[in-house]
Design an enzyme around this catalytic site. Structure first.
Site, PDB file in Angstrom:
ATOM      1  N   LYS C  98       0.882  -1.163   0.000  1.00 36.26           N
ATOM      2  CA  LYS C  98       0.000   0.000   0.000  1.00 36.26           C
ATOM      3  C   LYS C  98       0.920   1.213   0.000  1.00 36.26           C
ATOM      4  O   LYS C  98       1.551   1.520   1.013  1.00 36.26           O
ATOM      5  CB  LYS C  98      -0.914  -0.004   1.218  1.00 36.26           C
ATOM      6  CG  LYS C  98      -1.754   1.275   1.303  1.00 36.26           C
ATOM      7  CD  LYS C  98      -2.606   1.346   2.558  1.00 36.26           C
ATOM      8  CE  LYS C  98      -3.057   2.799   2.756  1.00 36.26           C
ATOM      9  NZ  LYS C  98      -3.791   3.001   4.009  1.00 36.26           N
ATOM     10  N   ASN C 207     -10.008   1.961   8.845  1.00 44.31           N
ATOM     11  CA  ASN C 207      -9.347   1.608  10.102  1.00 44.31           C
ATOM     12  C   ASN C 207      -9.968   2.358  11.274  1.00 44.31           C
ATOM     13  O   ASN C 207     -10.638   1.778  12.126  1.00 44.31           O
ATOM     14  CB  ASN C 207      -7.845   1.916   9.993  1.00 44.31           C
ATOM     15  CG  ASN C 207      -7.042   1.420  11.182  1.00 44.31           C
ATOM     16  OD1 ASN C 207      -7.588   1.091  12.224  1.00 44.31           O
ATOM     17  ND2 ASN C 207      -5.747   1.354  11.041  1.00 44.31           N
TER      18      ASN C 207
END
Lengths: 68, 379, 256
Positions: C98, C207
């Site tokens: 990522k 998240n």
């Protein structure tokens, strides 16, 4: 000889390879999930026994932590 | 049962507290401490007794234990101050959780909603109302939550008092003598081996070695307590001339990764803490850590700008996998744990001391501490 | 039904979850389980020599059969991001990365110039690059052209919980790029995730919305359902919006 490991100055005996260095640092070189770079170059695990660390090298040892 | 020989590993507030209660009941108690008693996490702590401010919706058992321990404090203080013949700086001014800009207010609302869900006795205040309670607060304070029942104690005085009370009842304390291993045979703990190579037998071994608890040799992996060090950097200022903070102040900041707290002591010290860092056993102070503490504290209480800086230090909290302490019996007979108190060691000392000493003397685990046994991790 | 595939690996869940900021380790693992996610992100940091008892996140995620997606969070230059990616590949035995190159600490917006340059190098070095980027169609198109395995535009700034601030851009990006489109950052609650999926995104990465909820485990479950619901709604096809009502009951045979 003097080297830097993760930003800390350390004095270690000469002719250490990466495998030895990890052992000296009381880390298990066979553990999963860690990687090593010397002078900003990643050293593959397969070369840990062969590549020796030179005076004034900057060694980085990293692992995975919680992140988003 | 009272002539049992009990050996305690670790002389922090938990070890000393349990030792004091046991010695007082007539048991034979010996504490082994690797350095000086009470000078690790017990010394570094801020002494906040704040189950409400620390409450999390997903940790109801921990909240309950914290509230029960807080309720024991008046009795604990009376008993300890009488036995040690010294004050321990227990103060009952409340805690103010403050925000300094609109994003913080939203964050505070989020916290307040969860406190209300939990049925906690907290009050929402405007910035002005908060400043009426605590005039030292910045005029920028936008809103606050008042946790009136969250108190504080001077943990360093409590360390000294516990040591004095423990020794007064005949408790033996061996400092600078680390326990290297626990001797276990056939599922029964029989004794310990210290750093200097000596072996000692005992009827009960009680492990309260804080963040070092998992490092002791001789424990099978399956029962090694999942406790790790969580570093905190802190500092102390000296309050003087008109800059007096009376309440414990905590900040909630949406903009910064870190919140800070300010804890005023009876002797005029103002404790500012704390970072929370996963750094293993590293205990170095850092520029960034101290900077964050000072910036956070100064923004909430601008008057600290001119105060003398007395002391900076780091401590290692004993953090368990679920933030809750590990209390009570283990699968090994005669081996008891009281460790992993994380951020709540001072708060949880009374309940831990009373309940674990009772367990050791009677062999019965009360319902209060049953949810905190080690076996919760194997479920 | 189109599959959700990254680097030849097919995933059932279209939710990707971060591992940071939970109240404790135990709640983190419970939340990940409740989310049904099969991909979890981690960061790479220096080992502490003094740490002998830390929980091993890598081992734990791997035990659960998760795909581990390392990020380059905290990197401000292409050079740092590339080194971090190489370390991650070596440490975690994955070429997935990522890619985050941040331009400014306060907003955490991506530095597009550095991001494109890092992506080029990493693609050349056979990484499977999943870049975190602005919700800018041109940037996303360029990242696809470079050879990124997906594009991951932000819905809103990281951790802000502001939801999908520019759904029209996301829609344009959907039309422009063929690689998987994953909204990364900005989700505050379940409906935000559902909206991203209804717009035709292939997945959602989140998240904070779970980690900082009052009940992270419950929110994780909500996110799982939202992503599934949003995907189903997208496939089913929403009706057009119009100003005036159309009765849904028959207009004939009324009782006089």
């Amino acid at each position: 000889m003097n080297i830097s490991v993760n930003g800390e100055e350390k004095t270690v005996s000469p002719d250490l390879n990466i495998h030895d260095l990890l052992t000296v640092l009381e880390m298990d070189p066979t553990q999963a999930g860690i990687a090593v770079a010397v002078d900003r170059e990643v050293i593959p695990k397969t070369e840990w026994q062969t590549i020796e660390i030179r005076e004034n090298s900057e060694v980085e040892i990293i692992r995975a932590v919680q992140g988003g | 049962m009272k002539n049992k020989k009990i050996l305690i590993i670790g002389g922090g507030v938990i070890g000393l507290g349990i030792g004091w209660q046991l010695a007082k009941s007539g048991a034979s108690v010996t504490i082994y401490e690797q350095a000086e008693a009470g000078r690790a996490a017990s010394w570094a702590a801020a002494g906040m007794l704040a189950p409400l401010a620390e409450a999390h919706t997903e940790e109801p058992e921990l909240l309950k234990l914290g509230c029960q321990s807080l309720a024991l404090y008046p009795q604990w203080v009376r008993e300890l101050e009488a036995d040690a013949e010294m004050p321990i700086g227990y103060r009952v001014e409340g805690t103010l959780i403050v925000g300094l800009e609109p994003d913080d207010t939203h964050q505070l609302r989020h916290l307040y909603a969860s406190q209300q869900d939990l049925g906690l006795n907290v009050e929402w205040l405007t910035g002005r109302a908060a400043r009426e309670i605590e005039p030292a607060l910045s005029p920028r304070v936008t809103a606050a939550i008042h946790c009136e029942t969250d108190h504080q104690v001077d943990n360093r005085l409590m360390v000294k008092a516990l040591q004095r009370a423990y020794q007064r009842y005949g408790g033996a304390l061996h400092e600078n003598n680390a326990v290297e291993s626990i001797q276990i045979g056939n599922g029964i703990a029989t004794g310990i081996k210290t750093q200097d190579g000596e072996k000692y037998n005992a009827d009960v071994i009680m492990l309260s070695a804080g963040c070092e608890s998992a490092q002791i040799q001789g424990l099978p992996d399956a029962i090694r307590p999942p406790v790790r060090p969580v570093k905190g950097q802190m500092l102390a200022l000296q309050m003087e001339d008109g800059i007096t903070v009376k309440n414990v102040i905590r900040t909630v900041r949406a903009r910064y990764p870190m919140s800070v707290y300010l804890v005023p002591r009876t002797d005029g010290r103002l404790i500012v803490g704390a970072t929370s860092e996963e750094m293993g056993f590293d205990t170095r102070l850092t520029a960034g850590g101290i900077f964050e503490l000072l910036r956070g504290a100064w923004e909430a209480v601008p008057g600290i700008y001119e105060l003398p800086l007395l002391e900076t230090w780091t401590g290692l909290r004993p953090g368990s996998r679920d933030n809750a302490p590990i209390l009570g019996e283990t699968p090994v007979e005669n081996l008891i744990y009281a460790t992993g108190h994380y951020r709540n060691g001072i708060l949880l000392t009374p309940i831990t001391a009373y309940e674990i000493s009772k367990l050791i003397l009677t062999g019965e685990t009360s319902e209060t501490i049953a949810p905190f046994r080690l076996d919760r991790f194997s479920a | 039904m189109q599959e959700f595939k990254i680097a030849d690996q097919t995933y059932t869940s279209r939710l990707l979850i971060g591992t940071s900021g939970y109240p404790n380790f135990h709640i983190m693992t419970e939340s990940i389980a409740a989310s049904g996610a099969e991909i979890a992100t981690v960061s790479m940091r220096r080992v502490k020599f003094t740490d002998t008892s830390g929980e091993n996140l890598f081992a734990l995620l791997r035990e659960r059969g998760m795909t581990i997606l390392p990020n380059t969070a905290g990197c401000f230059t292409a050079k740092d991001a590339i080194l971090t990616a190489n370390l991650a590949r070596e440490a975690l035995d994955t070429s997935l990365i990522k890619l985050e190159v941040i331009g400014d600490e306060e907003t955490l917006f991506p530095d597009v110039e550095q991001l494109l340059s890092a992506a080029e190098t990493l693609v050349k070095d056979d990484f499977t690059v999943l870049p975190y980027c602005n919700d800018d169609p041109i940037t996303c198109k360029k990242l696809e052209d470079i050879g990124c395995a997906a594009v991951m535009p932000l819905g809103a700034p990281i951790g802000s919980g502001m939801g999908i601030r520019n759904p029209y851009n996301i829609q344009i990006i959907r039309d422009l790029v063929q690689v998987p489109l994953i909204v990364d950052a900005g989700v505050g609650t379940a409906s935000d995730a559902a909206i991203a999926m209804e717009l035709g995104c292939d997945g959602v990465l989140l998240n904070t919305a779970v980690a900082k909820a009052h009940r992270p485990v419950l929110m994780a479950e909500a996110m799982k359902k939202a992503v599934e619901a949003g995907r189903a709604a997208f496939l089913a096809g929403r009706i057009p919006r119009k100003l005036y009502a159309t009765a849904s009951s028959p207009q004939v045979g009324m009782i006089e």
